[in-house]
Design a protein around this motif. Structure first.
Motif, PDB file in Angstrom:
ATOM      1  N   ILE A 102     -12.446  -3.857   6.712  1.00  0.00           N
ATOM      2  CA  ILE A 102     -11.481  -4.750   6.065  1.00  0.00           C
ATOM      3  C   ILE A 102     -10.351  -3.907   5.502  1.00  0.00           C
ATOM      4  CG2 ILE A 102     -11.106  -6.412   4.180  1.00  0.00           C
ATOM      5  CD1 ILE A 102     -14.136  -6.972   4.225  1.00  0.00           C
ATOM      6  N   CYS A 103      -9.123  -4.386   5.689  1.00  0.00           N
ATOM      7  CA  CYS A 103      -8.010  -3.852   4.900  1.00  0.00           C
ATOM      8  C   CYS A 103      -7.495  -5.001   4.061  1.00  0.00           C
ATOM      9  CB  CYS A 103      -6.894  -3.309   5.784  1.00  0.00           C
ATOM     10  SG  CYS A 103      -5.413  -2.941   4.802  1.00  0.00           S
ATOM     11  N   SER A 104      -7.429  -4.803   2.745  1.00  0.00           N
ATOM     12  CA  SER A 104      -6.967  -5.839   1.829  1.00  0.00           C
ATOM     13  C   SER A 104      -5.639  -5.395   1.226  1.00  0.00           C
ATOM     14  CB  SER A 104      -8.027  -6.026   0.735  1.00  0.00           C
ATOM     15  OG  SER A 104      -7.541  -6.865  -0.279  1.00  0.00           O
ATOM     16  N   CYS A 105      -4.652  -6.252   1.331  1.00  0.00           N
ATOM     17  CA  CYS A 105      -3.303  -5.894   0.898  1.00  0.00           C
ATOM     18  C   CYS A 105      -2.795  -7.043   0.014  1.00  0.00           C
ATOM     19  CB  CYS A 105      -2.467  -5.735   2.160  1.00  0.00           C
ATOM     20  SG  CYS A 105      -0.870  -4.988   1.937  1.00  0.00           S
ATOM     21  N   GLN A 106      -3.122  -6.978  -1.260  1.00  0.00           N
ATOM     22  CA  GLN A 106      -2.899  -8.118  -2.162  1.00  0.00           C
ATOM     23  C   GLN A 106      -1.613  -7.962  -2.956  1.00  0.00           C
ATOM     24  OE1 GLN A 106      -4.857 -10.629  -1.827  1.00  0.00           O
ATOM     25  NE2 GLN A 106      -6.542  -9.648  -0.716  1.00  0.00           N
ATOM     26  N   PHE A 107      -0.663  -8.847  -2.684  1.00  0.00           N
ATOM     27  CA  PHE A 107       0.635  -8.861  -3.370  1.00  0.00           C
ATOM     28  C   PHE A 107       1.420  -7.567  -3.132  1.00  0.00           C
ATOM     29  CE2 PHE A 107      -2.229 -11.621  -5.854  1.00  0.00           C
ATOM     30  CZ  PHE A 107      -1.519 -12.818  -5.828  1.00  0.00           C
ATOM     31  N   VAL A 108       1.349  -7.034  -1.938  1.00  0.00           N
ATOM     32  CA  VAL A 108       1.955  -5.739  -1.654  1.00  0.00           C
ATOM     33  C   VAL A 108       2.892  -5.744  -0.448  1.00  0.00           C
ATOM     34  CG1 VAL A 108       1.451  -3.311  -1.084  1.00  0.00           C
ATOM     35  CG2 VAL A 108      -0.123  -4.570  -2.552  1.00  0.00           C
ATOM     36  N   TYR A 109       2.495  -6.414   0.610  1.00  0.00           N
ATOM     37  CA  TYR A 109       3.159  -6.201   1.898  1.00  0.00           C
ATOM     38  C   TYR A 109       4.668  -6.457   1.848  1.00  0.00           C
ATOM     39  CZ  TYR A 109       3.919  -5.899   6.876  1.00  0.00           C
ATOM     40  OH  TYR A 109       4.392  -5.529   8.107  1.00  0.00           O
ATOM     41  N   HIS A 110       5.102  -7.380   1.004  1.00  0.00           N
ATOM     42  CA  HIS A 110       6.528  -7.727   0.942  1.00  0.00           C
ATOM     43  C   HIS A 110       7.422  -6.573   0.500  1.00  0.00           C
ATOM     44  CE1 HIS A 110       4.266  -8.966  -2.584  1.00  0.00           C
ATOM     45  NE2 HIS A 110       5.334  -8.768  -3.338  1.00  0.00           N
ATOM     46  N   TYR A 111       6.854  -5.589  -0.206  1.00  0.00           N
ATOM     47  CA  TYR A 111       7.691  -4.452  -0.591  1.00  0.00           C
ATOM     48  C   TYR A 111       8.137  -3.652   0.624  1.00  0.00           C
ATOM     49  CZ  TYR A 111       6.242  -5.420  -5.343  1.00  0.00           C
ATOM     50  OH  TYR A 111       6.031  -6.042  -6.545  1.00  0.00           O
ATOM     51  N   SER A 112       7.361  -3.724   1.685  1.00  0.00           N
ATOM     52  CA  SER A 112       7.675  -2.906   2.860  1.00  0.00           C
ATOM     53  C   SER A 112       8.710  -3.545   3.776  1.00  0.00           C
ATOM     54  CB  SER A 112       6.395  -2.623   3.654  1.00  0.00           C
ATOM     55  OG  SER A 112       6.024  -3.782   4.373  1.00  0.00           O
ATOM     56  N   PHE A 113       9.040  -4.795   3.566  1.00  0.00           N
ATOM     57  CA  PHE A 113       9.978  -5.460   4.464  1.00  0.00           C
ATOM     58  C   PHE A 113      11.432  -5.084   4.176  1.00  0.00           C
ATOM     59  CE2 PHE A 113       9.386  -8.691   7.843  1.00  0.00           C
ATOM     60  CZ  PHE A 113       8.112  -8.303   8.209  1.00  0.00           C
ATOM     61  N   GLU A 114      11.585  -3.939   3.565  1.00  0.00           N
ATOM     62  CA  GLU A 114      12.925  -3.408   3.324  1.00  0.00           C
ATOM     63  C   GLU A 114      13.564  -3.010   4.660  1.00  0.00           C
ATOM     64  OE1 GLU A 114      12.850  -0.297   0.445  1.00  0.00           O
ATOM     65  OE2 GLU A 114      15.005   0.045   0.518  1.00  0.00           O
ATOM     66  N   SER A 115      12.757  -2.458   5.554  1.00  0.00           N
ATOM     67  CA  SER A 115      13.280  -2.090   6.877  1.00  0.00           C
ATOM     68  C   SER A 115      12.158  -2.261   7.899  1.00  0.00           C
ATOM     69  CB  SER A 115      13.749  -0.634   6.879  1.00  0.00           C
ATOM     70  OG  SER A 115      12.634   0.229   6.753  1.00  0.00           O
ATOM     71  N   HIS A 116      12.550  -2.282   9.170  1.00  0.00           N
ATOM     72  CA  HIS A 116      11.542  -2.425  10.221  1.00  0.00           C
ATOM     73  C   HIS A 116      10.577  -1.253  10.210  1.00  0.00           C
ATOM     74  CE1 HIS A 116      10.099  -1.725  14.400  1.00  0.00           C
ATOM     75  NE2 HIS A 116       9.658  -2.944  14.172  1.00  0.00           N
TER      76      HIS A 116
END
Ligand SMILES: C[S@@+](CC[C@H](N)C(=O)[O-])C[C@H]1O[C@@H](n2cnc3c(N)ncnc32)[C@H](O)[C@@H]1O
Length: 412
Positions: A216-230
């Motif tokens: 399992i990889c759990s990414c809670q309330f985090v992934y949106h920070y990475s959408f700064e660039s592709h």
């Protein structure tokens, strides 16, 4: 507002407000948005440079997600966004039970924590049907708000990774305390802690065993920070999925871009919100696939910049790592489903994820503002409804219903 929650100890009622209207509005906006975006996708795939413009809590049952803690003073360090994120989360103070119980958004925090518990519980159980030993990557672990959930899931190994070094230290400390205080007969998972910008660095380079595989990889309330660039979004995805075993899961929570854009377009300004939260976009009507920045302000203090995650693009990008979307659910949909289960209901009550309405003699409601509990008043007046109800104030529900949950599965 698309739905308000009511939970009676024995019976749970989710009152759907103008759902159909909202769904229609959403469909038309999605269609418009998709039209402008599909053509932009190819261009965005090719650009890798960041788009720069763009009631008393008696016991501690679960962790406390950082995004719902009182943030520190406004930060304007002039550094890149990743560094800003690290500085911001490092500066967050662990607040005690007394302070937390005074928070205007105490129940919303508890509610969100319960949502994570339900998601993690569901996926751990699924994996355990196939495997005895479960290995987990907590990507953007923060100060370890989910450690107790992993303990409850009886996993075997946990890797905690975060960009904020002080948070990672506090997470390790929390883990050590948990181990020390546990019963000698309890087998607690082993843990490894990594400080890394997971949107720019390859995590496996930093693992003790670079061949380690995750269930399992759990990414809670985090992934949106990475959408700064592709390139950042892709690296985060790579870190989440690359080392997953076939049949393993990538799970998480992130703001729902459709919901954010819908609320923005309904507003007369570049921002929208209420007495507990405010979202401010740089501009309206133009939503680039990456680097579409907004500020999320919770309880009156500016947070670090976040970026819209256009979900169809996320799903496309995940295919590169052999990931298939199992489901994406709004918080409302997920709540409705999970609350049917007796154990989840009991947990929600123990975690005080909903506020008691009317308040009992010793407590006050979280807000005195007019209209914050109109939905509950109406419900309470309905014949046959047993009191007290469990609910959230209107403002808290508006803030939490921005989020969605996702589950991807690794194909063989
Ligand atoms: C809102 S907090 C959530 C913490 C934890 N997952 C929880 O639910 O309690 C977001 C976390 O993401 C981390 N984060 C943001 N960008 C990151 C990145 N590029 N690499 C690693 N961690 C990151 C932050 O440092 C912060 O701890």
């Amino acid at each position: 507002m698309r739905g308000l929650l009511f939970c009676n100890v024995r019976r749970v009622v989710v009152l759907a407000l103008p759902q159909q209207q909202a769904a229609m509005l959403r469909r038309s906006r999605e269609a418009r948005w998709r039209k402008t975006r599909v053509s932009g996708f190819v261009a965005a795939e090719q650009q890798s440079a960041p788009a720069s413009s763009p009631p008393s809590l008696k016991r501690r049952h679960e962790g406390d997600p950082e995004e719902f803690r009182s943030p520190p003073k406004r930060l304007d360090t002039g550094e890149g966004h990743s560094q800003k994120v690290a500085t911001h989360y490092n500066a967050l103070q662990e607040c005690g039970l007394v302070e937390r119980s005074r928070s205007r958004i105490l129940h919303m925090r508890n509610f969100n924590n319960w949502m994570k518990s339900a998601l993690i519980g569901e996926i751990v159980e699924k994996v355990k049907r196939e495997r005895r030993d479960v290995t987990v990557l907590d990507l953007g672990c923060g100060k370890g708000g989910d450690l107790l959930k992993w303990r409850k899931g009886h996993i075997s190994k946990l890797v905690c990774a975060d960009i904020a070094d002080i948070s990672v230290d506090q997470c390790r400390q929390r883990y050590d305390d948990m181990r020390r205080r546990s019963h000698p007969n309890e087998r607690i998972f082993s843990a490894e802690f990594v400080t890394a910008d997971c949107s720019r660095e390859l995590l496996s380079d930093k693992l003790k065993d670079p061949d380690l595989r995750f269930d399992i990889c759990s990414c809670q309330f985090v992934y949106h920070y990475s959408f700064e660039s592709h390139s950042q979004a892709d690296m985060m995805l790579k870190n989440a999925c690359e080392r997953l075993r076939p049949g393993g899961f990538f799970i998480g929570t992130t703001p729902d871009a459709y919901e954010l854009v819908r609320r923005l377009e309904e507003s007369d300004a570049n921002s929208f919100g209420n007495e507990v939260y405010r979202v401010t976009f740089l501009k309206k009507g133009d939503y680039p696939l990456f680097g579409c920045q907004y500020d999320f302000n919770l309880e009156g203090v500016v947070d670090v910049p976040e970026f819209l995650v256009y979900f169809p693009l996320f799903v496309e990008m995940a295919k590169k790592y052999n990931m298939r979307l199992v489901y994406k659910k709004t918080f409302h949909e997920f709540f409705e489903e999970k609350i049917k289960d007796e154990q989840n209901r009991a947990l929600l009550q123990r975690m005080q994820g909903l506020e008691q309405y009317p308040a009992d003699g010793r407590d006050r409601l979280a807000s005195d503002s007019p209209g914050e509990y109109e939905h509950a008043e109406r419900r309470a007046r309905t014949s046959g409804v047993r009191l007290p109800l469990g609910t959230l104030s209107k403002s808290e529900w508006e803030a939490t219903s921005i989020y969605l949950m996702f589950v991807f599965e690794k194909m063989s």
